[in-house]
Motif scaffolding. Structure first.
Motif, PDB file in Angstrom:
ATOM      1  N   ILE A 132       8.597   5.353  -7.916  1.00 31.11           N
ATOM      2  CA  ILE A 132       8.312   4.557  -6.711  1.00 31.11           C
ATOM      3  C   ILE A 132       7.807   3.172  -7.114  1.00 31.11           C
ATOM      4  N   LYS A 133       8.565   2.151  -6.724  1.00 38.24           N
ATOM      5  CA  LYS A 133       8.185   0.774  -7.069  1.00 38.24           C
ATOM      6  C   LYS A 133       7.741  -0.018  -5.838  1.00 38.24           C
ATOM      7  N   ALA A 134       8.183   0.393  -4.650  1.00 37.61           N
ATOM      8  CA  ALA A 134       7.851  -0.348  -3.425  1.00 37.61           C
ATOM      9  C   ALA A 134       6.495   0.087  -2.879  1.00 37.61           C
ATOM     10  N   PRO A 135       5.735  -0.839  -2.268  1.00 39.50           N
ATOM     11  CA  PRO A 135       4.466  -0.469  -1.646  1.00 39.50           C
ATOM     12  C   PRO A 135       4.691   0.398  -0.404  1.00 39.50           C
ATOM     13  N   LEU A 136       3.749   1.301  -0.145  1.00 39.43           N
ATOM     14  CA  LEU A 136       3.877   2.243   0.964  1.00 39.43           C
ATOM     15  C   LEU A 136       2.693   2.141   1.917  1.00 39.43           C
ATOM     16  N   VAL A 185      11.460   7.169  -3.626  1.00 39.62           N
ATOM     17  CA  VAL A 185      11.815   7.660  -4.968  1.00 39.62           C
ATOM     18  C   VAL A 185      13.272   7.332  -5.313  1.00 39.62           C
ATOM     19  N   ASN A 186      14.171   7.487  -4.330  1.00 35.55           N
ATOM     20  CA  ASN A 186      15.613   7.466  -4.601  1.00 35.55           C
ATOM     21  C   ASN A 186      16.369   6.214  -4.186  1.00 35.55           C
ATOM     22  N   VAL A 187      15.685   5.256  -3.559  1.00 32.26           N
ATOM     23  CA  VAL A 187      16.359   4.031  -3.108  1.00 32.26           C
ATOM     24  C   VAL A 187      15.682   2.832  -3.757  1.00 32.26           C
ATOM     25  N   PRO A 188      16.109   2.464  -4.970  1.00 37.31           N
ATOM     26  CA  PRO A 188      15.423   1.377  -5.684  1.00 37.31           C
ATOM     27  C   PRO A 188      15.521   0.019  -4.985  1.00 37.31           C
ATOM     28  N   GLU A 189      16.514  -0.128  -4.093  1.00 37.91           N
ATOM     29  CA  GLU A 189      16.679  -1.423  -3.399  1.00 37.91           C
ATOM     30  C   GLU A 189      15.653  -1.660  -2.299  1.00 37.91           C
ATOM     31  N   ALA A 190      14.949  -0.619  -1.860  1.00 46.93           N
ATOM     32  CA  ALA A 190      13.985  -0.764  -0.755  1.00 46.93           C
ATOM     33  C   ALA A 190      12.755  -1.544  -1.213  1.00 46.93           C
ATOM     34  N   ASP A 191      12.267  -2.438  -0.348  1.00 43.99           N
ATOM     35  CA  ASP A 191      11.127  -3.302  -0.697  1.00 43.99           C
ATOM     36  C   ASP A 191       9.800  -2.814  -0.141  1.00 43.99           C
ATOM     37  N   ALA A 192       9.829  -1.841   0.785  1.00 42.90           N
ATOM     38  CA  ALA A 192       8.595  -1.306   1.379  1.00 42.90           C
ATOM     39  C   ALA A 192       8.938  -0.026   2.121  1.00 42.90           C
ATOM     40  N   GLY A 193       7.922   0.837   2.305  1.00 41.83           N
ATOM     41  CA  GLY A 193       8.124   2.065   3.074  1.00 41.83           C
ATOM     42  C   GLY A 193       6.965   2.295   4.013  1.00 41.83           C
ATOM     43  N   PRO A 249      17.280 -10.725   2.934  1.00 41.08           N
ATOM     44  CA  PRO A 249      16.667 -10.842   1.599  1.00 41.08           C
ATOM     45  C   PRO A 249      15.801  -9.637   1.233  1.00 41.08           C
ATOM     46  N   LYS A 250      15.091  -9.079   2.223  1.00 39.15           N
ATOM     47  CA  LYS A 250      14.238  -7.907   1.956  1.00 39.15           C
ATOM     48  C   LYS A 250      14.452  -6.852   3.030  1.00 39.15           C
ATOM     49  N   VAL A 251      14.376  -5.584   2.600  1.00 34.82           N
ATOM     50  CA  VAL A 251      14.620  -4.470   3.522  1.00 34.82           C
ATOM     51  C   VAL A 251      13.609  -3.354   3.258  1.00 34.82           C
TER      52      VAL A 251
END
Length: 229
Positions: free
Chosen positions: A148-152, A123-131, A104-106
């Protein structure tokens, strides 16, 4: 613990990777793990196995296509031959999409060169949920923070000669201006402080610091549990 798998990039080309899966199987949350400049070696497979023990499916894409480096000269040659935009936008994005077929989340995490690629993936992987970034960042002109939409989460070494801490300050400013959710930690260490094989490389710029490594891992576990589980 893991096995070699093949997955498709968005452009249809195929990439191999090392996949380790926890007891929970394919429905567990996923992590794409990005190598240091040494390549897909036993040390980075060990990081994937450690994530698996914590309950994550972990996939390490083989960015160097089967090659690994034992010394800094070989590693520099391999890293300089890597197209970072292609690695982030195709190999890593393909790896995230592959895990997302059932997880469900990656999230994405990477060390040194892989840390720089983790920033580019944000920046380039909109499917990622966190970094989770470990002591590495790309040239900042390539970081379009508004995307960047995912929390880092970031782990940085204040004595890093490969990635100067001043660059971290500049990255932080960029992220803040774009309202990115991030949490950065600075450790009074040298580059690669979380790599237990760092001292074997006999390079003055590298130094393993088990205390800092444990603290950074604990913070990573807390962050991932909050973002992915």
């Amino acid at each position: 613990m893991g096995k070699t798998v093949s997955f498709d990039r968005p452009d249809g080309k195929s990439v191999n990777g090392y996949l380790a899966e926890p007891a929970a199987g394919a429905k567990a949350p996923g992590m794409v793990v990005i190598q240091e400049w040494w390549g897909l070696n036993d040390q980075i497979k060990g990081v994937a196995d450690k994530l698996t023990k914590a309950g994550y499916r972990a996939l390490v894409p083989d960015l160097y296509r089967g090659k690994t480096a034992l010394d800094a000269k070989e590693a520099t040659h391999l890293m300089n031959g890597l197209n970072f935009g292609d690695a982030a936008g195709q190999d890593i994005r393909g790896a995230v999409q592959y895990l997302k077929q059932s997880s469900p989340k990656v999230g994405v995490t990477g060390f040194c060169m892989g840390g720089a690629l983790t920033v580019l993936s944000a920046v380039n992987v909109p499917e990622a949920d966190a970094g989770v970034i470990w002591y590495g960042y790309p040239p900042l002109e390539y970081v379009d923070a508004k995307k960047i939409k995912a929390p880092l989460l970031g782990h940085w070494a204040t004595q890093d000669h490969a990635f100067a801490i001043s660059g971290v300050d500049a990255l932080e400013k960029k992220l803040r201006e774009a309202n990115v959710k991030f949490e950065f930690h600075r450790y009074n260490c040298k580059h690669a402080f979380a790599n237990e094989t760092a001292d074997q490389k006999k390079l003055d710029m590298l130094k393993y610091d088990p205390k800092a490594a444990d603290l950074a891992w604990q913070r990573t576990m807390e962050f991932l549990a909050k973002q992915l589980k």
